[in-house]
Design an enzyme around this catalytic site. Structure first.
Site, short mmCIF file in Angstrom:
data_model
loop_
_atom_site.label_atom_id
_atom_site.label_comp_id
_atom_site.label_asym_id
_atom_site.label_seq_id
_atom_site.Cartn_x
_atom_site.Cartn_y
_atom_site.Cartn_z
N LYS A 125 -22.09 -64.16 30.20
CA LYS A 125 -22.05 -64.92 31.46
C LYS A 125 -21.96 -63.89 32.58
O LYS A 125 -20.90 -63.39 32.92
CB LYS A 125 -20.82 -65.84 31.49
N GLY A 137 -13.16 -58.11 36.28
CA GLY A 137 -13.08 -58.87 37.53
C GLY A 137 -11.71 -58.70 38.16
O GLY A 137 -11.07 -57.66 38.00
N SER A 138 -11.26 -59.74 38.84
CA SER A 138 -10.02 -59.61 39.60
C SER A 138 -8.79 -59.81 38.71
O SER A 138 -8.87 -60.42 37.64
CB SER A 138 -9.98 -60.64 40.72
N GLY A 159 -8.26 -62.45 35.73
CA GLY A 159 -7.90 -61.85 34.43
C GLY A 159 -6.69 -62.53 33.82
O GLY A 159 -6.66 -62.82 32.61
N GLU A 172 -10.56 -55.79 32.31
CA GLU A 172 -10.74 -54.62 33.17
C GLU A 172 -10.64 -55.14 34.60
O GLU A 172 -11.56 -55.79 35.09
CB GLU A 172 -12.11 -54.00 32.86
N CYS A 199 -14.29 -50.68 41.20
CA CYS A 199 -12.88 -50.74 40.79
C CYS A 199 -12.24 -49.38 40.97
O CYS A 199 -11.03 -49.27 41.12
CB CYS A 199 -12.74 -51.10 39.32
N GLU A 233 -6.15 -54.59 46.72
CA GLU A 233 -7.55 -54.19 46.54
C GLU A 233 -8.41 -54.90 47.58
O GLU A 233 -8.42 -56.12 47.66
CB GLU A 233 -8.02 -54.56 45.13
#
Ligand code: UN1
Length: 480
Positions: A159, A212-213, A217, A234, A268, A369
């Site tokens: 996806k 992703g974020s 996550g 991650e 990232c 972030e």
């Protein structure tokens, strides 16, 4: 396809619609998983060296397609040509590297505590892997996940991010051209709350790998915990570059500029904090501002563009909101801090490279972030304070130090709490054969890339072969 709904892929450089894709829902995911599950029964039995050869051919095909994929990436994702080429190259490197794993996939052989008995451990595939990838490395990150998953004998439902579906589709089509059998890699396009969630919840998907974020996550891990799935995460970063008073400042400026503004800060691993010894603080500011102000914004496909657009309007607004937050907190805006709208830039999503100075380590711009071309300078008095500030965040992905002092370099390598530390280089530029990932809230202890990636996509099986012809009892028959 069950769905009749669609969504558009939009170029962040111009706002143009590049393509229209099916918006998959739970039913489509169910069908893709069933196909991948059926394909697993044969794929797991294909000899691993043969699976590796398919990846080798895939790497060759990516080389052939590098220019075309690079061009599409400048249009669909927005990064500049050199970096888009690097993104494709990273997938080429990973595919060659994991192709070689087809002839390794090493386990261990070890003595038994009993006579006439043989012990070994082997890696075994797990089944259907659910892969959820971000838009910032639209070719590289799918390769990080698919290449090890496939060589180990798993099948995949991918996806990809809804911002870069055309690149993901090319990736999957080229895998098929390389010889990946039908059903081994299925793709579902669409959104996290629909297709992504259905994949995470599906009982026939025992492994989920997600980039992703942090917030998503946690949602993925929480949902997957209900079925005790393997989860690889991650997540975010707030990567700091330390510049000591003995650093080569020209090199530091180059490294910081590359790490903070490359990919418009949408990595990232981006350097979103610069922790600077007070003796070189003023000088570094001057040089960094000059470097940032020299950078040219524009579409990624134009030669001479240094910074491309950010991914979409929501990202642009989020980045801009952090400029307001930084100002409110009392940090000093040195340059940038605005949406760029001159000429054709108004059609896309461009943000000027932004540098804040005089930030306190606890400020939100120094903690959260931002995922844009914004970096924040924090002055410190000495090495110990620099390490404390560098570590004083929730994330732990990348870190860097510029110094000519070998003792400090080694202390930094030991004491920086991050999955990656660079000495005399910026925070970006990981190579595929080393583990990639982070400590603390950057993940959940797993790593991609390198041999470590195989741990996400395989189970260990321990095998005991007794050729004594009698029942020997471990821990009981202790006589020699
Ligand atoms: C990411 O931003 O998610 O080290 C990946 C780097 C690249 C990969 C970044 N090789 O910056």
């Amino acid at each position: 396809m069950a769905t009749t709904e669609t969504f558009d892929s939009i170029s962040p450089a111009t706002g143009e619609v590049l393509g229209t894709l099916p918006r998959s829902g739970a039913e489509d995911v169910g069908r893709a998983v069933a196909t991948a599950k059926a394909a697993y029964e044969d794929w797991r039995l294909v000899p691993a060296p043969r699976r590796g050869e398919i990846l080798f051919r895939f790497a060759q095909i990516l080389e052939r397609e590098k220019a075309a994929l690079t061009d599409l990436m400048t249009r669909e994702m927005g990064k500049v040509k050199a970096e888009a080429g690097g993104d494709v190259q990273e997938a080429i490197d990973m595919s060659y590297y994991m192709a070689g794993e087809g002839r390794r996939l090493w386990g261990q052989t070890t003595p038994s505590e009993l006579r006439d008995k043989f012990n070994m451990s082997v890696r075994v595939p797990i089944g259907v892997v659910g892969v959820i990838t971000p838009w910032n490395f639209p070719i590289a990150i799918p390769s990080w996940k698919l290449a090890p998953a496939l060589v180990a004998g798993n099948t995949v439902v991918l996806k990809p991010a809804e911002d870069t579906p055309l690149l993901a589709q090319r990736f999957v089509d080229l895998l098929a051209e390389a010889g990946v059998p039908e059903g081994v890699v299925e793709v579902v396009h669409g959104f996290g709350e629909e297709a992504g969630k259905a994949l995470v919840d599906h009982p026939d998907v025992p492994v989920i790998t997600f980039t992703g974020s942090r917030e998503t996550g946690i949602a993925v891990a929480t949902a997957a915990a209900q079925q005790l799935k393997h989860v690889h995460l991650e997540l975010g970063g707030k990567n700091g570059v330390i510049v000591m008073e003995d650093a080569d400042l020209d090199l530091a400026v180059e490294g910081i500029t590359w790490s903070a503004f490359g990919t418009s800060g949408q990595r990232c691993t981006a350097a979103s904090r610069v922790i600077v010894h007070e003796a070189v603080y003023a000088e570094l500011q001057t040089r960094l501002v000059a470097a940032a102000e020299r950078m040219r914004l524009g579409p990624g496909w134009e030669d001479g563009t240094d910074i491309g657009p950010v991914i979409n309007r929501a990202a642009l607004e989020k980045i801009d909101s952090y400029t307001a937050i930084g100002k409110d907190e009392g940090a000093k805006l040195l340059t940038g801090g605005e949406i760029a709208t001159d000429g054709d830039l108004a059609r896309g999503f461009y943000y000027r490279p932004t540098i804040f100075a005089d930030a306190e380590p606890g400020m939100r711009i120094a903690q959260e972030e931002i995922f844009g071309p914004t970096t924040t300078l924090i002055p410190v008095k000495d090495f110990d304070e620099a390490i404390r500030v560098a570590n004083g965040i929730r994330y732990g992905l990348s870190s860097a130090i510029f110094t000519r002092d070998v003792n400090r370099a080694f202390r930094a390598m030991r004491d920086l709490q991050a999955g990656i530390t660079y000495v005399n280089a910026g925070t970006i530029g990981a190579e595929v054969h080393l583990p990639f990932g982070g400590t603390k809230d950057t993940g959940n202890g797993h790593r991609e890339a390198g041999q470590a990636a195989l741990d996400v996509f395989t189970e260990w099986k321990s095998i005991y072969v007794d050729y004594s012809g009698k029942l020997q009892k471990a821990q009981i028959d202790t006589a020699t």
